[in-house]
Design an enzyme around this catalytic site. Sequence first.
Site, mmCIF file in Angstrom:
data_model
loop_
_atom_site.group_PDB
_atom_site.id
_atom_site.type_symbol
_atom_site.label_atom_id
_atom_site.label_comp_id
_atom_site.label_asym_id
_atom_site.label_seq_id
_atom_site.Cartn_x
_atom_site.Cartn_y
_atom_site.Cartn_z
ATOM 1 N N LYS A 75 -5.702 -1.886 9.487
ATOM 2 C CA LYS A 75 -5.079 -2.626 8.515
ATOM 3 C C LYS A 75 -3.554 -2.273 8.840
ATOM 4 O O LYS A 75 -3.205 -1.081 8.637
ATOM 5 C CB LYS A 75 -5.589 -2.425 6.925
ATOM 6 N N SER A 150 -7.512 -7.632 -0.199
ATOM 7 C CA SER A 150 -6.281 -7.690 0.529
ATOM 8 C C SER A 150 -6.677 -7.435 2.088
ATOM 9 O O SER A 150 -5.784 -7.877 2.758
ATOM 10 C CB SER A 150 -5.334 -6.845 0.098
ATOM 11 N N SER A 174 -10.786 -4.569 -2.134
ATOM 12 C CA SER A 174 -9.967 -5.181 -1.017
ATOM 13 C C SER A 174 -11.018 -4.970 0.519
ATOM 14 O O SER A 174 -10.313 -5.496 1.232
ATOM 15 C CB SER A 174 -8.638 -4.378 -0.868
#
Length: 486
Positions: A75, A150, A174
């Site tokens: 990420k 996310s 997330s």
Amino acid sequence: MASIRELHEQLIKKERSAVEITQEALDRIQALEPKLHSFLHVTAQQALEQARAVDAKIAAGEEIGILAGIPIGIKDNLCTKGIPTTCASQILKNFVPPYESTVTQKLLDSGAVMVGKTNLDEFAMGGSTENSAYYTTANPWDLSRVPGGSSGGSAAAVAADECVVAIGSDTGGSIRQPASFCGVVGMKPTYGLVSRYGLVAFASSLDQIGPFGRSVEDTAILLSAIAGHDPKDSTSLKVPIPDYAAGLKPDLKARGRLRIGVIKETFGEGLDSVVEQTVTKAIDQLQSLGAEIHIISCPRFRYGVPSYYIIAPSEASANLARYDGVKYGYRAPDADNLLSMYTRTRSTGFGTEVKRRIMIGTYALSAGYYDAYYLKAQKVRTLIKQDFEKAFEQVDVLACPTVPTTAFKTGEKNTDPLSMYLLDLMTIPVNLAGLPGLSVPCGFDDNGLPIGLQLIGKVLREDQLFQVAYAYEQSTTWHLRQPQIS
Ligand code: GLN
């Protein structure tokens, strides 16, 4: 692509090289990215270099670790030395960190091959990746839908087989929510189990880094590699890290009696009927595998969303004060004094959702409102924690849906932030209490979209969550379905 264990076998038997495996991932990324946009940067050169280093070790007869040569997505809110780290924000557009996060350092040391940095909602604020300042990621099961967020890029990349496993971060859901939307396994560890050093801070008392995989075993292997005490993170726990994958048994009761509590309040109003039916079936399945099922009440669970949306923005407003155009990334070019430089940099550098949260947080923390909002929210947080403590006096593991719905259409909730916030209903309380939570695929809706079962564990009982999820997974075929991307 095969599982971590299968690839490891192929590598040590010299049936395939790490370069070949990496190239396969890079080819798939190249073919799919125009449709998916899971990645913000693909690091092909570095990946091939890392793979060559693994091959050299194998050629020299050296032993390699289980993650050596395994393609992984990271990420883009984890700092990677010399590689852009944007947090999907304009304000960090050209930011290249001078240091490595602890988690990516551990992965580098393990020989894992980072193929790229994955897309996210700006600063991890959101649940769809639509808040990325660059582009939205598509859901591999239906390109017109969001992958969740996310950590949507990481979940989509794993589901689409662009990499074997991936890293995400979870502040209010997330990791688990996109895992549910993309039909993969995602785990948010106990607060403090994984070092946050080098994770760009959103809400520091809630943020945790965790793994994604297509199977429970892959996810467990990855957690063992990234967990562990780190003196660079003052909230890092000093506890021994088990080999989570080693003890996994298809027998649910392999470790004795197992009591699963179904959280009553997560069923009913607001829950899609297909999600309700599917998760209920999954719980029946756990019962037929030998678990005792109890109905448990967590009456304060529903106050999770309102208290989170005070606490998280409050912490964010403090954490994001550092982006002032002086120290990091973007600086507005046309300012004529210091104050206008600050305001122009922040007005143009941050997106709408980030600005909304900074304003909410600043308001909630300001004198006169602090007691009414922030302090109250912290008290509610304690009550939610107490609900969990009480529940865990009666059961070992809690179960509920991960998300009340399946993946929605891109653009559908854009204009209504509250409807987006409500999707976090079932994941947020877990962060507020600092507990481990895992989402495992448990079926599909009529449109062929994945549904996730959330398992919540006692502090530091990740092993138990993996064990329950593994026994469930092995008794079903959901994890064998793959999205057909056309
Ligand atoms: N969707 C939640 C939010 O917008 C959770 C985000 C997260 O876990 N990083 O804050």
